[in-house]
Each structure stands twice: as C-alpha cells, then as structure tokens.
Motif scaffolding. Structure first.
Motif, PDB file in Angstrom:
ATOM      1  N   GLY A  72       1.060  -0.662  -0.215  1.00 44.90           N
ATOM      2  CA  GLY A  72       0.091  -0.140   0.263  1.00 44.90           C
ATOM      3  C   GLY A  72       0.797   1.156  -0.381  1.00 44.90           C
ATOM      4  N   ASP A  73      -0.258   2.603   0.078  1.00 45.37           N
ATOM      5  CA  ASP A  73       1.182   3.549   0.596  1.00 45.37           C
ATOM      6  C   ASP A  73       0.871   4.090   2.041  1.00 45.37           C
ATOM      7  OD1 ASP A  73       1.561   6.350   0.188  1.00 45.37           O
ATOM      8  OD2 ASP A  73       0.416   7.087  -1.547  1.00 45.37           O
ATOM      9  N   ALA A  75      10.754   7.028   5.512  1.00 43.29           N
ATOM     10  CA  ALA A  75      13.018   6.927   5.301  1.00 43.29           C
ATOM     11  C   ALA A  75      12.992   8.725   5.115  1.00 43.29           C
ATOM     12  CB  ALA A  75      12.556   6.505   4.053  1.00 43.29           C
ATOM     13  N   GLY A 131      12.978  12.345  -2.657  1.00 46.58           N
ATOM     14  CA  GLY A 131      12.113  11.908  -3.456  1.00 46.58           C
ATOM     15  C   GLY A 131      11.082  10.468  -2.176  1.00 46.58           C
ATOM     16  N   VAL A 160       9.578   7.877  -0.849  1.00 44.76           N
ATOM     17  CA  VAL A 160       8.407   7.980   0.436  1.00 44.76           C
ATOM     18  C   VAL A 160       8.662   9.404   0.914  1.00 44.76           C
ATOM     19  CG1 VAL A 160       9.825   7.063   2.040  1.00 44.76           C
ATOM     20  CG2 VAL A 160       7.187   6.643   2.084  1.00 44.76           C
ATOM     21  N   ASP A 161       9.615   9.779   0.928  1.00 46.08           N
ATOM     22  CA  ASP A 161       9.808  10.658   1.437  1.00 46.08           C
ATOM     23  C   ASP A 161       9.103  12.146   1.527  1.00 46.08           C
ATOM     24  OD1 ASP A 161      10.865  13.268   3.002  1.00 46.08           O
ATOM     25  OD2 ASP A 161      13.161  12.796   2.561  1.00 46.08           O
ATOM     26  N   PRO A 194       7.535   2.294   6.534  1.00 40.84           N
ATOM     27  CA  PRO A 194       8.353   2.384   5.132  1.00 40.84           C
ATOM     28  C   PRO A 194       9.303   1.087   4.361  1.00 40.84           C
ATOM     29  CG  PRO A 194       9.435   3.847   5.398  1.00 40.84           C
ATOM     30  CD  PRO A 194       8.463   3.476   6.430  1.00 40.84           C
ATOM     31  N   SER A 195       9.492   0.721   3.334  1.00 41.29           N
ATOM     32  CA  SER A 195      11.579  -0.319   3.604  1.00 41.29           C
ATOM     33  C   SER A 195      12.046   0.831   3.869  1.00 41.29           C
ATOM     34  CB  SER A 195      10.920  -1.237   1.951  1.00 41.29           C
ATOM     35  OG  SER A 195      11.986  -1.419   1.778  1.00 41.29           O
ATOM     36  N   SER A 217      15.249   2.228   3.092  1.00 41.05           N
ATOM     37  CA  SER A 217      16.879   2.474   2.627  1.00 41.05           C
ATOM     38  C   SER A 217      16.953   1.230   1.066  1.00 41.05           C
ATOM     39  CB  SER A 217      17.955   1.990   3.899  1.00 41.05           C
ATOM     40  OG  SER A 217      18.220   2.990   4.025  1.00 41.05           O
ATOM     41  N   THR A 218      15.580   0.664   1.121  1.00 41.16           N
ATOM     42  CA  THR A 218      15.518  -0.028  -0.067  1.00 41.16           C
ATOM     43  C   THR A 218      15.304   0.709  -1.681  1.00 41.16           C
ATOM     44  OG1 THR A 218      13.647  -0.631  -0.218  1.00 41.16           O
ATOM     45  CG2 THR A 218      14.983  -1.683   1.322  1.00 41.16           C
ATOM     46  N   VAL A 269      15.962   4.889  -3.181  1.00 42.89           N
ATOM     47  CA  VAL A 269      17.422   5.094  -4.084  1.00 42.89           C
ATOM     48  C   VAL A 269      18.319   5.104  -3.021  1.00 42.89           C
ATOM     49  CG1 VAL A 269      18.221   7.790  -3.963  1.00 42.89           C
ATOM     50  CG2 VAL A 269      15.747   6.961  -4.835  1.00 42.89           C
ATOM     51  N   TYR A 270      18.338   4.448  -1.955  1.00 47.02           N
ATOM     52  CA  TYR A 270      19.302   4.329  -1.322  1.00 47.02           C
ATOM     53  C   TYR A 270      20.018   2.619  -0.906  1.00 47.02           C
ATOM     54  CZ  TYR A 270      19.331   8.918   1.442  1.00 47.02           C
ATOM     55  OH  TYR A 270      19.812   9.827   2.186  1.00 47.02           O
ATOM     56  N   VAL A 292       4.556  -1.381   5.812  1.00 45.77           N
ATOM     57  CA  VAL A 292       3.502  -0.987   4.369  1.00 45.77           C
ATOM     58  C   VAL A 292       3.798  -0.815   3.005  1.00 45.77           C
ATOM     59  CG1 VAL A 292       2.086   0.839   3.246  1.00 45.77           C
ATOM     60  CG2 VAL A 292       2.240   0.331   5.304  1.00 45.77           C
ATOM     61  N   PHE A 352       5.527  -1.040  -0.370  1.00 48.26           N
ATOM     62  CA  PHE A 352       5.150  -0.097  -2.013  1.00 48.26           C
ATOM     63  C   PHE A 352       5.206  -1.187  -3.321  1.00 48.26           C
ATOM     64  CE2 PHE A 352       5.263   3.827  -4.587  1.00 48.26           C
ATOM     65  CZ  PHE A 352       4.032   5.068  -4.373  1.00 48.26           C
ATOM     66  N   ASP A 353       5.254  -2.158  -3.542  1.00 46.87           N
ATOM     67  CA  ASP A 353       5.567  -3.198  -4.154  1.00 46.87           C
ATOM     68  C   ASP A 353       4.938  -4.576  -4.469  1.00 46.87           C
ATOM     69  OD1 ASP A 353       7.575  -4.355  -4.321  1.00 46.87           O
ATOM     70  OD2 ASP A 353       8.244  -1.787  -4.435  1.00 46.87           O
TER      71      ASP A 353
HETATM   72  P1  ADP Z   1      15.597   5.380   1.116  1.00 45.61           P
HETATM   73  O1  ADP Z   1      16.057   7.029   0.342  1.00 45.61           O
HETATM   74  O2  ADP Z   1      15.802   5.022   2.363  1.00 45.61           O
HETATM   75  O3  ADP Z   1      16.100   4.303  -0.224  1.00 45.61           O
HETATM   76  P2  ADP Z   1      12.949   4.882  -1.054  1.00 45.61           P
HETATM   77  O4  ADP Z   1      11.888   6.580  -0.596  1.00 45.61           O
HETATM   78  O5  ADP Z   1      13.986   5.623  -2.390  1.00 45.61           O
HETATM   79  O6  ADP Z   1      13.659   6.120   0.562  1.00 45.61           O
HETATM   80  O7  ADP Z   1      12.045   4.155  -0.944  1.00 45.61           O
HETATM   81  C1  ADP Z   1      12.301   3.444   0.326  1.00 45.61           C
HETATM   82  C2  ADP Z   1      10.696   2.473  -0.301  1.00 45.61           C
HETATM   83  O8  ADP Z   1       9.952   2.764  -0.519  1.00 45.61           O
HETATM   84  C3  ADP Z   1      10.897   1.775  -1.424  1.00 45.61           C
HETATM   85  O9  ADP Z   1      10.475   0.424  -1.284  1.00 45.61           O
HETATM   86  C4  ADP Z   1      10.014   2.409  -2.336  1.00 45.61           C
HETATM   87  O10 ADP Z   1       9.243   1.604  -3.552  1.00 45.61           O
HETATM   88  C5  ADP Z   1       9.005   2.893  -0.993  1.00 45.61           C
HETATM   89  N1  ADP Z   1       7.957   4.105  -1.270  1.00 45.61           N
HETATM   90  C6  ADP Z   1       7.648   4.882  -1.883  1.00 45.61           C
HETATM   91  N2  ADP Z   1       6.623   5.488  -1.741  1.00 45.61           N
HETATM   92  C7  ADP Z   1       6.063   4.786  -1.053  1.00 45.61           C
HETATM   93  C8  ADP Z   1       4.581   4.864  -0.523  1.00 45.61           C
HETATM   94  N3  ADP Z   1       3.533   6.074  -0.714  1.00 45.61           N
HETATM   95  N4  ADP Z   1       4.037   4.521   0.612  1.00 45.61           N
HETATM   96  C9  ADP Z   1       4.915   3.728   1.582  1.00 45.61           C
HETATM   97  N5  ADP Z   1       6.017   2.577  -0.154  1.00 45.61           N
HETATM   98  C10 ADP Z   1       6.560   3.643  -0.212  1.00 45.61           C
END
Ligand code: ADP
Length: 174
Positions: free
Chosen positions: A9-10, A22, A31, A33-34, A114-115, A117-118, A120-121, A152, A154-155
């Motif tokens: 989910g979101d 995150a 970018g 989830v942030d 959320p997950s 670091s998985t 962009v990091y 939660v 995202f995929d």
């Molecule tokens: P980081 O910089 O910590 O890696 P990201 O936001 O790039 O953070 O990704 C962390 C996880 O959050 C990824 O699995 C991404 O697909 C997921 N994500 C992005 N948008 C959302 C959202 N709206 N809700 C939940 N998870 C999300």
C-alpha cells in the motif's frame, strides 16, 4: 491478533497513530516515500522539519502529521548502501530501534513503517527485510505498550521479501 503485519500500500494513507518517514539527514524532504509524505502532509511539515537541525543516519526525530491521518511522523534517515562494509546493517537496525523507542515515548500505539533504505539508497531488500523483521519482532516481544506495527510495502517484490523474512524469523523462534 497479530501485532505485526505486512501489507502492500501507500503509507501516506495509513491510519496508524504514527507513520515513519525514510528521510534524508537534512530532514528537508526528498524523493520517494519522503516526497509523498511531505506532499500529503502539507507545507507545515516542512516548516517544522526546518526547526529540527537535521538528523543523523540511524537516529529518529518526531513531528506532527498535519494533513495526514497519522497524528505523528517519525523521521529516520536510513543508511545509503555502499557495499555492506560501512556499518550499513547496524545503522538500519538503529533506524527501527530508535523509531520504536521514540514512538513509545509519545504513547504511540500503532505505527507504520516503509521499507527504509531499499529505494534510492539501494540497500538489498532481502537483507533489509531480515533486519527490519528482527528488530520489530524482538522489540514487540519486550515492549507491550506498542500494540501494532504494520510494514507498508509499495510493490509486490518488497512485500514478498518482508513476508519471507517474517517466515524465517518465526521458524527460528518457535
Ligand atoms: P530510501 O532513500 O530510504 O531508499 P525511498 O523512498 O527511495 O527511500 O524508498 C524506500 C521504499 O519506499 C521503497 O521500497 C519505495 O518503493 C517505497 N515507497 C515509495 N513511496 C512510497 C509510499 N508512498 N508508501 C510506501 N512506500 C513507498
């Protein structure tokens, strides 16, 4: 009822008392989830974040949730994956531990992660899931005040990784 669940989910739509962001160390948005959390919470979230002076990797800071359904946002910058020899695993564990501790200090009973670091990091999702599940489950075992933690994803691939990690954890702890 299980106190830990994994859903797809979101996180912005989560109805938990707090959602975890995150974040990056500036706490000024980014970018993934942030960005989604800041867009949904509104400009007041950024204004409060600007007063916090950033946050170190693995630590956590709390703000209000503003336009979100969640009352609070816990911001935790995860480690950038640099091959695994730069303390990435323990820094990621710190994110979960510090977020849960902060939640408890604020009497938060339900929290969504959320997950971390998985995206962009680039932290490998299988390893990140193993760390997240271990830290959350072991925290819940000794801290009864937090009633519910939801991961939660995202995929589908991310959800599967966390489900596998939970299965492995349960096998090893029964
Ligand atoms: P980081 O910089 O910590 O890696 P990201 O936001 O790039 O953070 O990704 C962390 C996880 O959050 C990824 O699995 C991404 O697909 C997921 N994500 C992005 N948008 C959302 C959202 N709206 N809700 C939940 N998870 C999300």
């Amino acid at each position: 009822m299980e106190r830990f669940s994994i859903i797809k989910g979101d996180i912005v739509k989560a109805k938990t008392d707090a959602i975890v962001n995150a974040a990056n160390t500036s706490l000024l948005g980014g970018g993934g989830v942030d960005g989604a959390i800041h867009r949904a919470a509104g400009k007041e979230l950024l204004a409060e974040c600007e007063t916090l002076g950033g946050c170190k990797t693995g630590e956590a800071k709390i703000t209000k949730g503003y336009k979100l359904k969640a009352k609070f946002v816990i911001h935790t910058p995860g480690p950038i994956w640099r091959g695994g020899k730069w303390d990435e695993e323990s820094l990621l564990a710190n994110c979960y531990q510090n977020s849960l501790q902060l939640a408890e200090q604020y009497d938060i009973q339900t929290i969504a992660f959320p997950s971390i670091s998985t995206g962009v990091y680039r932290f490998p999702v299988g390893l990140a899931a193993e760390i997240a599940v271990r830290e959350i489950m072991s925290y819940l075992e000794v801290h009864p005040k937090i009633q519910n933690v939801v991961m939660v994803c995202f995929d589908d691939d991310t959800k599967l990784a966390y489900q596998n990690a939970l299965e492995q954890y349960q096998k090893a702890h029964t």
